[in-house]
Design an enzyme around this catalytic site. Structure first.
Site, PDB file in Angstrom:
ATOM      1  CG  HIS A   1       4.114 -10.108  -0.637  1.00  0.00           C
ATOM      2  ND1 HIS A   1       3.275 -10.293   0.706  1.00  0.00           N
ATOM      3  CD2 HIS A   1       4.816 -10.962  -0.487  1.00  0.00           C
ATOM      4  CE1 HIS A   1       3.446 -11.626   0.967  1.00  0.00           C
ATOM      5  NE2 HIS A   1       4.505 -12.048   0.248  1.00  0.00           N
TER       6      HIS A   1
ATOM      7  CB  SER B   1      -2.173 -14.305   9.791  1.00  0.00           C
ATOM      8  OG  SER B   1      -1.651 -14.164   8.428  1.00  0.00           O
TER       9      SER B   1
ATOM     10  CB  CYS C   1      15.969  -5.642 -16.472  1.00  0.00           C
ATOM     11  SG  CYS C   1      14.605  -4.347 -16.908  1.00  0.00           S
TER      12      CYS C   1
ATOM     13  CG  ASN D   1      -1.192 -10.146  15.759  1.00  0.00           C
ATOM     14  OD1 ASN D   1      -2.532 -10.119  15.657  1.00  0.00           O
ATOM     15  ND2 ASN D   1      -1.014 -10.879  14.438  1.00  0.00           N
TER      16      ASN D   1
ATOM     17  N   GLY E   1       1.723  -7.301  13.223  1.00  0.00           N
ATOM     18  CA  GLY E   1       0.537  -7.203  12.310  1.00  0.00           C
ATOM     19  C   GLY E   1       0.480  -8.223  11.159  1.00  0.00           C
TER      20      GLY E   1
ATOM     21  CG  ASP F   1      -0.206  -0.258   2.411  1.00  0.00           C
ATOM     22  OD1 ASP F   1      -0.812  -0.966   3.387  1.00  0.00           O
ATOM     23  OD2 ASP F   1       0.832   0.193   2.773  1.00  0.00           O
TER      24      ASP F   1
HETATM   25  N1  APR Z   1      -2.412  -4.246  14.845  1.00  0.00           N
HETATM   26  C1  APR Z   1      -1.583  -5.254  14.562  1.00  0.00           C
HETATM   27  N2  APR Z   1      -1.961  -6.292  13.999  1.00  0.00           N
HETATM   28  C2  APR Z   1      -3.170  -6.412  13.858  1.00  0.00           C
HETATM   29  C3  APR Z   1      -4.163  -5.215  13.695  1.00  0.00           C
HETATM   30  C4  APR Z   1      -3.797  -4.136  14.209  1.00  0.00           C
HETATM   31  N3  APR Z   1      -4.492  -2.933  14.530  1.00  0.00           N
HETATM   32  N4  APR Z   1      -5.495  -5.499  13.297  1.00  0.00           N
HETATM   33  C5  APR Z   1      -5.259  -6.779  12.767  1.00  0.00           C
HETATM   34  N5  APR Z   1      -4.070  -7.333  13.054  1.00  0.00           N
HETATM   35  C6  APR Z   1      -3.297  -8.445  12.881  1.00  0.00           C
HETATM   36  C7  APR Z   1      -4.211  -9.797  12.702  1.00  0.00           C
HETATM   37  O1  APR Z   1      -4.504 -10.435  14.147  1.00  0.00           O
HETATM   38  C8  APR Z   1      -3.674 -10.521  11.832  1.00  0.00           C
HETATM   39  O2  APR Z   1      -2.853 -11.678  12.639  1.00  0.00           O
HETATM   40  O3  APR Z   1      -3.063  -8.562  11.608  1.00  0.00           O
HETATM   41  C9  APR Z   1      -2.873  -9.739  10.906  1.00  0.00           C
HETATM   42  C10 APR Z   1      -3.114  -9.724   9.500  1.00  0.00           C
HETATM   43  O4  APR Z   1      -3.190 -11.040   8.958  1.00  0.00           O
HETATM   44  P1  APR Z   1      -3.462 -11.355   7.489  1.00  0.00           P
HETATM   45  O5  APR Z   1      -4.736 -10.715   7.007  1.00  0.00           O
HETATM   46  O6  APR Z   1      -3.336 -12.840   6.863  1.00  0.00           O
HETATM   47  O7  APR Z   1      -2.243 -10.568   6.672  1.00  0.00           O
HETATM   48  P2  APR Z   1      -0.804 -10.908   6.306  1.00  0.00           P
HETATM   49  O8  APR Z   1      -0.293 -11.470   7.308  1.00  0.00           O
HETATM   50  O9  APR Z   1      -0.105  -9.563   5.983  1.00  0.00           O
HETATM   51  O10 APR Z   1      -0.886 -11.747   5.257  1.00  0.00           O
HETATM   52  C11 APR Z   1       0.209 -12.286   4.391  1.00  0.00           C
HETATM   53  O11 APR Z   1      -1.111 -12.957   2.549  1.00  0.00           O
HETATM   54  O12 APR Z   1      -2.595 -12.873   0.990  1.00  0.00           O
HETATM   55  C12 APR Z   1      -1.372 -12.618   1.269  1.00  0.00           C
HETATM   56  O13 APR Z   1       0.052 -10.977   0.050  1.00  0.00           O
HETATM   57  C13 APR Z   1      -1.039 -11.272   0.873  1.00  0.00           C
HETATM   58  O14 APR Z   1       0.942 -10.195   2.143  1.00  0.00           O
HETATM   59  C14 APR Z   1      -0.397 -10.742   2.299  1.00  0.00           C
HETATM   60  C15 APR Z   1       0.020 -12.130   3.075  1.00  0.00           C
END
Ligand code: APR
Length: 259
Positions: free
Chosen positions: A133, A204, A144, A228, A202, A118
């Site tokens: 990503h 998963s 390249c 988290n 932040g 983003d």
């Molecule tokens: N502060 C911190 N963590 C937070 C908050 C917050 N305010 N709100 C939510 N979370 C946590 C959730 O508990 C969760 O563990 O952020 C995490 C988001 O997890 P995902 O939605 O799975 O996102 P991410 O881990 O970035 O996914 C990884 O998956 O689909 C691909 O390319 C996509 O980059 C992404 C990758």
């Protein structure tokens, strides 16, 4: 977790960070949740709503690059994607992004590896940033690895071609099934190998290779700090967990580390 627990966790986390030689942040969609951008998994997540994208997106791009670009440029082609893009377009960096940029300016944070596309870390001022990503404001050459801002190109003739090497251009965002560009993955492994403290904020921790970096750190004797509101597969190896929103917690870490 009580307030006292949180305060104690912040004290411990800031002490461990202060003692570290090479702090790296590993960031996921949760960091941008407080900027109004939906996460992917969990309540309200994009994939939770529409399902995970197919794993052959990159294959489809290679098979029909012009058709892929036509789809990308058509907002009606994928309403959920358009909604996600609109959330990104109207988002601003939140206190968590600014806190990471400040930790970098203080010389405490040596690199941020973000899974987010983003552009909010750049806008918050982070410089030592690895966008594993990609970045949705950019296009990238699959030959390249040249990158340009999306708006440097007209999209009358599709697919756009790299002005440097003549290969295909695609959005910089790494698709499911697409190899992470070699220079990017090399930079990530370099940082993970140097790192003695990784702050996982932040995410998963379910998508590799990013989710594997904390294990590289711990196998080298380093430690994991997790930020988290929810538990993740990394929670059991974290030496301290800040159970809450990054936008509230990371500025508290900065405050304590400023002394
Ligand atoms: N502060 C911190 N963590 C937070 C908050 C917050 N305010 N709100 C939510 N979370 C946590 C959730 O508990 C969760 O563990 O952020 C995490 C988001 O997890 P995902 O939605 O799975 O996102 P991410 O881990 O970035 O996914 C990884 O998956 O689909 C691909 O390319 C996509 O980059 C992404 C990758």
């Amino acid at each position: 977790m009580t307030l006292q627990d949180t305060e104690a966790a912040i004290r411990l986390a800031s002490d461990l960070i202060a003692e570290s030689d090479h702090l790296v942040a590993l960031v996921g969609a949760g960091l941008s949740a407080e900027s109004g951008i939906p996460t992917f998994r969990g309540a309200g997540g994009l994939w939770s709503k529409v399902g995970e994208p197919s794993m052959n997106g990159y294959e489809q791009f290679l098979a029909d690059p012009a058709g892929w670009w036509e789809n990308q440029l058509d907002p009606a082609a994928d309403p959920a994607r358009t909604e996600f893009r609109e959330a990104i377009d109207s988002a601003e960096p939140n206190p968590a992004h600014h806190a990471l940029a400040e930790l970098e300016r203080m010389g405490v944070l040596k690199a941020t590896i973000t899974q987010n596309v983003d552009d909010l870390h750049n806008r918050a001022g982070s410089k030592r940033l690895i966008e594993i990503h990609g970045n949705r404001t950019k296009v990238r050459c699959i030959g390249c690895e040249g990158r340009w801002s999306r708006d440097e190109f007209s999209y009358d003739a599709l697919p756009p071609i790299c002005p440097k090497c003549g290969e295909l251009l695609k959005g910089d965002t790494v698709m499911f099934g697409e190899p992470i560009p070699p220079s990017v993955i090399d930079a990530c492994y370099r940082e993970a190998t140097l790192c003695d403290c990784i702050m996982v904020c932040g995410t998963s921790a379910t998508v590799y290779p990013a989710a594997g970096f904390p294990q590289i750190v711990t196998s080298g004797g380093g430690i994991v700090i997790e930020v988290n509101p929810n538990p993740t597969p990394l929670s059991r190896i974290a030496v301290v967990t800040l159970r809450g929103a990054a936008g509230a917690l990371l500025p508290k870490l900065v405050e304590r580390l400023r002394g």
